[in-house]
Design a protein around this motif. Sequence first.
Motif, PDB file in Angstrom:
ATOM      1  N   ALA A 292      14.037   3.608 -11.360  1.00 33.13           N
ATOM      2  CA  ALA A 292      13.529   2.466 -10.589  1.00 33.13           C
ATOM      3  C   ALA A 292      13.050   1.363 -11.529  1.00 33.13           C
ATOM      4  N   ARG A 293      12.364   1.739 -12.597  1.00 28.44           N
ATOM      5  CA  ARG A 293      11.875   0.758 -13.571  1.00 28.44           C
ATOM      6  C   ARG A 293      13.036   0.013 -14.228  1.00 28.44           C
ATOM      7  N   GLU A 294      14.105   0.754 -14.581  1.00 31.27           N
ATOM      8  CA  GLU A 294      15.268   0.121 -15.198  1.00 31.27           C
ATOM      9  C   GLU A 294      15.941  -0.859 -14.238  1.00 31.27           C
ATOM     10  N   GLN A 295      16.070  -0.470 -12.974  1.00 25.98           N
ATOM     11  CA  GLN A 295      16.681  -1.362 -11.990  1.00 25.98           C
ATOM     12  C   GLN A 295      15.837  -2.616 -11.807  1.00 25.98           C
ATOM     13  N   LEU A 296      14.529  -2.456 -11.798  1.00 28.96           N
ATOM     14  CA  LEU A 296      13.640  -3.622 -11.694  1.00 28.96           C
ATOM     15  C   LEU A 296      13.770  -4.522 -12.921  1.00 28.96           C
ATOM     16  N   GLN A 297      13.839  -3.901 -14.088  1.00 28.68           N
ATOM     17  CA  GLN A 297      13.944  -4.679 -15.323  1.00 28.68           C
ATOM     18  C   GLN A 297      15.226  -5.501 -15.331  1.00 28.68           C
ATOM     19  N   ASN A 298      16.329  -4.894 -14.903  1.00 27.72           N
ATOM     20  CA  ASN A 298      17.602  -5.618 -14.836  1.00 27.72           C
ATOM     21  C   ASN A 298      17.532  -6.764 -13.831  1.00 27.72           C
TER      22      ASN A 298
ATOM     23  N   GLU B 224       7.083  -6.560 -17.805  1.00 27.08           N
ATOM     24  CA  GLU B 224       7.294  -5.119 -17.882  1.00 27.08           C
ATOM     25  C   GLU B 224       6.911  -4.542 -16.530  1.00 27.08           C
ATOM     26  N   PRO B 225       7.911  -4.106 -15.733  1.00 27.43           N
ATOM     27  CA  PRO B 225       7.600  -3.627 -14.386  1.00 27.43           C
ATOM     28  C   PRO B 225       6.828  -2.315 -14.396  1.00 27.43           C
ATOM     29  N   ILE B 226       5.869  -2.240 -13.505  1.00 24.02           N
ATOM     30  CA  ILE B 226       5.084  -1.024 -13.318  1.00 24.02           C
ATOM     31  C   ILE B 226       5.590  -0.352 -12.056  1.00 24.02           C
ATOM     32  N   VAL B 227       5.887   0.932 -12.151  1.00 26.50           N
ATOM     33  CA  VAL B 227       6.273   1.696 -10.969  1.00 26.50           C
ATOM     34  C   VAL B 227       5.359   2.905 -10.873  1.00 26.50           C
ATOM     35  N   ARG B 228       5.096   3.312  -9.644  1.00 22.58           N
ATOM     36  CA  ARG B 228       4.228   4.468  -9.420  1.00 22.58           C
ATOM     37  C   ARG B 228       4.554   5.090  -8.080  1.00 22.58           C
ATOM     38  N   GLU B 229       4.033   6.275  -7.886  1.00 22.35           N
ATOM     39  CA  GLU B 229       4.219   6.948  -6.612  1.00 22.35           C
ATOM     40  C   GLU B 229       3.523   6.130  -5.531  1.00 22.35           C
ATOM     41  N   SER B 230       4.192   5.950  -4.413  1.00 27.46           N
ATOM     42  CA  SER B 230       3.616   5.152  -3.329  1.00 27.46           C
ATOM     43  C   SER B 230       2.365   5.824  -2.783  1.00 27.46           C
ATOM     44  N   SER B 231       1.383   5.022  -2.459  1.00 29.10           N
ATOM     45  CA  SER B 231       0.146   5.569  -1.908  1.00 29.10           C
ATOM     46  C   SER B 231       0.327   6.032  -0.470  1.00 29.10           C
ATOM     47  N   ASP B 232       1.320   5.477   0.227  1.00 30.41           N
ATOM     48  CA  ASP B 232       1.609   5.844   1.606  1.00 30.41           C
ATOM     49  C   ASP B 232       3.108   6.122   1.729  1.00 30.41           C
ATOM     50  N   PRO B 233       3.502   7.332   2.148  1.00 26.13           N
ATOM     51  CA  PRO B 233       4.925   7.658   2.263  1.00 26.13           C
ATOM     52  C   PRO B 233       5.686   6.744   3.226  1.00 26.13           C
ATOM     53  N   MET B 234       4.979   6.047   4.087  1.00 22.37           N
ATOM     54  CA  MET B 234       5.615   5.124   5.009  1.00 22.37           C
ATOM     55  C   MET B 234       6.369   4.023   4.252  1.00 22.37           C
ATOM     56  N   TYR B 235       5.874   3.672   3.049  1.00 23.41           N
ATOM     57  CA  TYR B 235       6.473   2.598   2.272  1.00 23.41           C
ATOM     58  C   TYR B 235       7.593   3.086   1.349  1.00 23.41           C
TER      59      TYR B 235
ATOM     60  N   ASP C  42       8.942   6.286  -1.655  1.00 19.81           N
ATOM     61  CA  ASP C  42       8.500   7.283  -2.621  1.00 19.81           C
ATOM     62  C   ASP C  42       7.935   6.643  -3.896  1.00 19.81           C
ATOM     63  N   ILE C  43       8.519   5.520  -4.296  1.00 21.22           N
ATOM     64  CA  ILE C  43       8.106   4.823  -5.511  1.00 21.22           C
ATOM     65  C   ILE C  43       7.902   3.359  -5.155  1.00 21.22           C
ATOM     66  N   SER C  44       6.842   2.759  -5.678  1.00 24.99           N
ATOM     67  CA  SER C  44       6.619   1.341  -5.390  1.00 24.99           C
ATOM     68  C   SER C  44       6.204   0.607  -6.660  1.00 24.99           C
ATOM     69  N   SER C  45       6.364  -0.717  -6.604  1.00 25.17           N
ATOM     70  CA  SER C  45       6.003  -1.554  -7.741  1.00 25.17           C
ATOM     71  C   SER C  45       5.262  -2.797  -7.248  1.00 25.17           C
ATOM     72  N   PRO C  46       4.129  -3.115  -7.874  1.00 24.47           N
ATOM     73  CA  PRO C  46       3.386  -4.329  -7.522  1.00 24.47           C
ATOM     74  C   PRO C  46       3.766  -5.534  -8.383  1.00 24.47           C
TER      75      PRO C  46
ATOM     76  N   GLY D 161       4.941  -7.896  -0.371  1.00 19.86           N
ATOM     77  CA  GLY D 161       4.868  -8.242  -1.784  1.00 19.86           C
ATOM     78  C   GLY D 161       5.098  -7.081  -2.725  1.00 19.86           C
ATOM     79  N   TYR D 162       5.323  -5.892  -2.195  1.00 20.49           N
ATOM     80  CA  TYR D 162       5.609  -4.716  -3.010  1.00 20.49           C
ATOM     81  C   TYR D 162       7.100  -4.413  -2.932  1.00 20.49           C
ATOM     82  N   ILE D 163       7.628  -3.817  -3.969  1.00 28.94           N
ATOM     83  CA  ILE D 163       9.016  -3.384  -3.971  1.00 28.94           C
ATOM     84  C   ILE D 163       8.993  -1.868  -3.845  1.00 28.94           C
ATOM     85  N   ASN D 164       9.593  -1.373  -2.769  1.00 29.93           N
ATOM     86  CA  ASN D 164       9.525   0.045  -2.432  1.00 29.93           C
ATOM     87  C   ASN D 164      10.887   0.705  -2.545  1.00 29.93           C
ATOM     88  N   PHE D 165      10.917   1.845  -3.208  1.00 27.86           N
ATOM     89  CA  PHE D 165      12.121   2.636  -3.395  1.00 27.86           C
ATOM     90  C   PHE D 165      11.968   3.926  -2.586  1.00 27.86           C
ATOM     91  N   ARG D 166      12.958   4.222  -1.764  1.00 27.89           N
ATOM     92  CA  ARG D 166      12.962   5.459  -0.986  1.00 27.89           C
ATOM     93  C   ARG D 166      14.088   6.337  -1.529  1.00 27.89           C
TER      94      ARG D 166
END
Length: 163
Positions: free
Chosen positions: A10-16, A26-37, A39-43, A83-88
Amino acid sequence: MSFIEAARSAREQLQNSLSKCQLRAEPIVRESSDPMYGDISSPIAHEMANMLGEDADMLAERIVANIERPEEGIFKSIEAKDGYINFRLDQAKWSELVLQEINTRKSNYGKPPMEVSRRILIEHTNSNPNKPLHIGTIRNTILGDCLQRILRFVGNETIVLNY
């Protein structure tokens, strides 16, 4: 494929995508705080919107629009929300990749690559010979033993001292 590797993808795709948008960060990715959004999100859109004076939602949409999605990718969807980018993750594909890795690596599954092995000394238990043993003594023995097994599994030389 571990969750860490999925986050790296996910970080590589964001960087590209950021490079295509001519943005440097430098994109930051982390586990989403809410599964509704997802699995992985970036602010990253929020962080960059403040610096650029743009709307975070619009910036996130622009970043998502420039993400290249490979045919055999592990992400079912990539979307911008608030405003968040969410990856499922595509659970079927991801599970298949995890099972393939387990079958390939066998007993080494989960073992991270070690660049440098370290020598680690672990002292544990240290029960008082003048008092009776109790549940805390057993707890410390189990924790010390588990710790040394984990450190040895990942490739460190462990020396254990029980008193």
